[in-house]
Design an enzyme around this catalytic site. Sequence first.
Site, PDB file in Angstrom:
ATOM      1  N   ARG A   1       0.838  -1.305  -0.031  1.00  0.00           N
ATOM      2  CA  ARG A   1       0.076   0.043   0.075  1.00  0.00           C
ATOM      3  C   ARG A   1       0.812   1.263   0.048  1.00  0.00           C
ATOM      4  O   ARG A   1       1.038   1.878   1.032  1.00  0.00           O
ATOM      5  CB  ARG A   1      -0.978  -0.164   1.188  1.00  0.00           C
ATOM      6  CG  ARG A   1      -1.708  -1.039   1.290  1.00  0.00           C
ATOM      7  CD  ARG A   1      -2.852  -1.386   2.761  1.00  0.00           C
ATOM      8  NE  ARG A   1      -3.474  -2.619   2.683  1.00  0.00           N
ATOM      9  CZ  ARG A   1      -4.188  -2.857   3.630  1.00  0.00           C
ATOM     10  NH1 ARG A   1      -3.985  -2.238   4.729  1.00  0.00           N
ATOM     11  NH2 ARG A   1      -5.083  -4.007   3.504  1.00  0.00           N
TER      12      ARG A   1
ATOM     13  N   ASP B   1       2.529   5.071  -0.466  1.00  0.00           N
ATOM     14  CA  ASP B   1       1.670   6.194  -0.194  1.00  0.00           C
ATOM     15  C   ASP B   1       1.547   7.249  -1.179  1.00  0.00           C
ATOM     16  O   ASP B   1       2.086   6.870  -2.291  1.00  0.00           O
ATOM     17  CB  ASP B   1       2.550   6.898   1.050  1.00  0.00           C
ATOM     18  CG  ASP B   1       2.506   6.403   2.289  1.00  0.00           C
ATOM     19  OD1 ASP B   1       1.586   5.643   2.645  1.00  0.00           O
ATOM     20  OD2 ASP B   1       3.393   6.505   3.308  1.00  0.00           O
TER      21      ASP B   1
ATOM     22  N   TYR C   1      13.149  -1.957  -2.308  1.00  0.00           N
ATOM     23  CA  TYR C   1      13.027  -0.291  -2.427  1.00  0.00           C
ATOM     24  C   TYR C   1      14.055   0.291  -2.888  1.00  0.00           C
ATOM     25  O   TYR C   1      15.052   0.178  -2.541  1.00  0.00           O
ATOM     26  CB  TYR C   1      12.190   0.206  -1.277  1.00  0.00           C
ATOM     27  CG  TYR C   1      10.870  -0.019  -1.000  1.00  0.00           C
ATOM     28  CD1 TYR C   1       9.903   0.624  -1.459  1.00  0.00           C
ATOM     29  CD2 TYR C   1      10.412  -1.258  -0.263  1.00  0.00           C
ATOM     30  CE1 TYR C   1       8.607   0.381  -1.263  1.00  0.00           C
ATOM     31  CE2 TYR C   1       9.015  -1.422   0.186  1.00  0.00           C
ATOM     32  CZ  TYR C   1       8.074  -0.630  -0.143  1.00  0.00           C
ATOM     33  OH  TYR C   1       6.775  -1.021   0.336  1.00  0.00           O
TER      34      TYR C   1
ATOM     35  N   ARG D   1      11.151   5.488   4.354  1.00  0.00           N
ATOM     36  CA  ARG D   1      11.529   6.868   4.351  1.00  0.00           C
ATOM     37  C   ARG D   1      11.931   7.180   5.629  1.00  0.00           C
ATOM     38  O   ARG D   1      12.805   8.260   5.554  1.00  0.00           O
ATOM     39  CB  ARG D   1       9.855   7.390   4.032  1.00  0.00           C
ATOM     40  CG  ARG D   1       9.523   7.439   2.599  1.00  0.00           C
ATOM     41  CD  ARG D   1       7.966   7.695   2.454  1.00  0.00           C
ATOM     42  NE  ARG D   1       7.867   8.827   2.900  1.00  0.00           N
ATOM     43  CZ  ARG D   1       6.732   9.831   3.078  1.00  0.00           C
ATOM     44  NH1 ARG D   1       5.552   9.061   3.076  1.00  0.00           N
ATOM     45  NH2 ARG D   1       6.585  10.969   3.639  1.00  0.00           N
TER      46      ARG D   1
END
Length: 254
Positions: free
Chosen positions: A50, A52, A110, A197
């Site tokens: 999911r 952002d 990522y 992040r």
Amino acid sequence: MRRIKLTVAYDGTNYCGWQVQPNGMTVQEALNDALSDLFGCQVNTIGASRTDAGVHALGNVAVFDTDARMPADKVAFALNTRLPEDIRIQKSEEVPPEFHPRFTSTVKTYEYCILNRTFCDPTRRLYAAFWYGRLDVEAMREAAGYLVGTHDFKSFATENPDVTDTVRTIYETRVWKENDMIHFRITGNGFLYNMVRIIAGTLLEVGKGSYSPDAVREILKARDRTKAGPTARPQGLTLLEIRYPEWEEENRRK
């Protein structure tokens, strides 16, 4: 009923994240709409990650169920004619009905990008964070190395009442610089909310000299979000790949 697995790439700039929500258009909603139009009935996808608002993906995964007879590999072609140009299916394939993109063991990768130059480049503002001062890439690389292994990453996550287990395993981290772009890549068995992040924001502080590289070890031990750096802006983050090694190996043996 058949289950079709989609590998989805998208530019997240114009979307309020992946998951359907009442506040605005999401990637999942656009995908559901295109599938419903293609098959002439309501189709709802289940997504693996999911992401952002503002976060991009090259290899997110979603599944949907259908009794349509269209060959699975042709779904990607048909869907791509109906999707907005900032979303594209990279692959479509049939999987067993019990395959679930979130509850099957995964390996996710990522990448976070930091544009490091005197002045921001406006053509890259949607795909990288920006810092004008000098950054110590070697210190950032050393700090990232302390994340490898199985740790409690509570310090590197936004509080989520639905998550009680904050232990995750990181298999690999890489930090390197190409021209004026610093790349941080991380691979693990799963990630907490905002975890990548927050790690990126912490590494940025290490690069600035605000933290020493080995401070990352103390931050991990603290299990306290206030000890880590700020949450880096979403635009620098891309979900590169989601793999299902155990499932893939099991299917190869069949």
